[in-house]
Design an enzyme around this catalytic site. Sequence first.
Site, PDB file in Angstrom:
ATOM      1  N   SER A  66      -4.082  -9.747  15.379  1.00  0.00           N
ATOM      2  CA  SER A  66      -4.769  -8.877  16.326  1.00  0.00           C
ATOM      3  C   SER A  66      -5.999  -8.315  15.632  1.00  0.00           C
ATOM      4  CB  SER A  66      -3.837  -7.731  16.737  1.00  0.00           C
ATOM      5  OG  SER A  66      -4.538  -6.697  17.393  1.00  0.00           O
ATOM      6  N   TYR A  75       2.823  -0.931  14.533  1.00  0.00           N
ATOM      7  CA  TYR A  75       2.247  -2.158  15.088  1.00  0.00           C
ATOM      8  C   TYR A  75       1.031  -2.600  14.279  1.00  0.00           C
ATOM      9  CZ  TYR A  75      -0.309  -5.308  18.116  1.00  0.00           C
ATOM     10  OH  TYR A  75      -1.003  -6.389  18.597  1.00  0.00           O
TER      11      TYR A  75
END
Length: 259
Positions: free
Chosen positions: A139, A152
């Site tokens: 990401s 995360y």
Amino acid sequence: MTERVTLITGASAGIGTELARVFASNGHRVALAARRADRLATLADEITAGGGAAPIVIACDLEQPDAGDKIAAALAAEGVEVEFVVNNAGFGLFGHAIKLDRDEQLGMLAVNIRALTDLSLRFSDHLIRHRGGILNVGSIASFLPGPGMAVYYASKAYVLSFSEALRGELAPHGVRVTALCPGPVPSEFQARAGFLPGVDSLVLNVSPADVALAGYRGLMANKRAVLPGVGIKIVPFLLRFFPRGFVLSVVGRYQLRKR
């Protein structure tokens, strides 16, 4: 000759579904792994109806410690070997780490890190034998600290670091390793994470189909990392000009406004 397959995790929705479609459309037989068997079956039927080789459907929860064993057993039962591993499964949780459920956050690490690492290493002999590759879905969070989604962001930093190091180790064996690092993508991820899309989603938005295609092309071209979309590519470049503490503060303030 042993038949080769592309293993794709998290294939039941979003980027995972689109990755299955793009690999299948380029002649790969795919093995689809995710929790929701009904969605996998529907996707498998779609691929077959479109002229693709019949996918192998593996319904399993990547959060469970024995997920890798179940996937390996299913592939062995089909008599196939893995040419490409696509570690797409993952999820996030929005909120302060100390306030979120601890078990849920540990489950996130099990999917985002443990399962990805397991599958990357488990089939390494297959990958070397077939000179295949690994596509790990990270990401833009891989490049940033993330107050408001601390676990995360940290898990995605691991994905990028692990992918780059593994790339160096496997390159002499002819195996490609690519990290796919998209920005905000309209998918079920955001609903599960617990926040609504903001201005970042409007500015940096790239569709799941476009992300998947960029990831496939990047892996085939043996790129180290792929950042789909024009806007997202400038983020790592801009980070060079700001102190880490400043970035930490900005990300934290921005994340808190999503509540």
